[in-house]
Design an enzyme around this catalytic site. Sequence first.
Site, short mmCIF file in Angstrom:
data_model
loop_
_atom_site.label_atom_id
_atom_site.label_comp_id
_atom_site.label_asym_id
_atom_site.label_seq_id
_atom_site.Cartn_x
_atom_site.Cartn_y
_atom_site.Cartn_z
N GLU A 67 0.73 -1.21 0.11
CA GLU A 67 -0.11 0.11 -0.21
C GLU A 67 0.84 1.32 0.10
OE1 GLU A 67 -3.12 -0.32 -0.48
OE2 GLU A 67 -3.61 -2.21 -0.10
N CYS B 31 -7.70 -1.32 7.89
CA CYS B 31 -6.50 -1.17 7.42
C CYS B 31 -5.90 0.06 7.01
CB CYS B 31 -6.42 -2.28 6.40
SG CYS B 31 -6.65 -3.97 6.74
N HIS C 191 -1.31 -5.78 2.23
CA HIS C 191 -2.53 -6.47 2.16
C HIS C 191 -2.28 -7.85 1.52
CE1 HIS C 191 -5.76 -3.29 2.88
NE2 HIS C 191 -6.02 -4.28 3.56
N1 PCA Z 1 -8.45 -6.21 6.46
C1 PCA Z 1 -9.45 -5.19 6.82
C2 PCA Z 1 -9.38 -4.72 8.14
C3 PCA Z 1 -8.77 -5.81 8.96
C4 PCA Z 1 -8.32 -6.90 7.66
O1 PCA Z 1 -7.39 -7.62 7.79
C5 PCA Z 1 -9.22 -3.96 5.88
O2 PCA Z 1 -8.59 -4.23 4.80
O3 PCA Z 1 -9.29 -2.80 6.29
#
Ligand code: PCA
Length: 220
Positions: A78, A141, A165
Amino acid sequence: MILVTGFEPFGAHTVNPSEGLAKAMDGRRFGACETRGAVLPVHHADATTRLAALLTETDPVAVVHLGLAAGRARVALERVAVNVMDYDEPDCTGFQASGEPIAPGGPAAYFATLPLVAILKALTAEGIPAYISNTAGTYLCNQTLYTTLHAVRHEPDPPRVGFIHVPLLPAMVAATGLEQPSMDLPLMLRAVEIALGVVASGAVLGQGGTPARWNEKGHA
Ligand code: PCA
């Protein structure tokens, strides 16, 4: 010390691969850096409190947050965190934000400060599908990445901070029968280890051989 965090399961998900990944990174060593793995709750207030405590406790040279992003086909590095909480589904306490700022009066966005290009190169060189993503969403996140970057903004020598992610696990897709991409845990684990290796190579050794700060010249 490198702080690595994952998240508990949330919503309809009964597992969260980022939880296992963070736990697997607890007490490891990459180059001169030890790692601390911790799991955050998917709770808008508690995640922030826990994060603040972890930052104080570990005083890290780098922070690598991990989370699950259903629908992503590749490991996503990200690039940006925005100052918005806008949840499609409530968090684990039933709280559903709809456009509120994370930090009222804070900057609209922060860029992640991990060496994303170097990490991407290392991952793809190892045959791991990865890319630099320009949105971490507007759920927990994104909030976590923003909160950490906001928390360290005035530090003279702030830690490098980023968010990775990961896709759904194959078993999660199998259970739903939905047409979704997935990645198995060993490959995710290797991706995190490679990323941490790159991150650790940017840490400068201080007195006593402990990583003291980030080497700006370490990565383009
Ligand atoms: N993914 C979510 C919140 C917790 C997670 O593992 C997100 O992408 O915001």
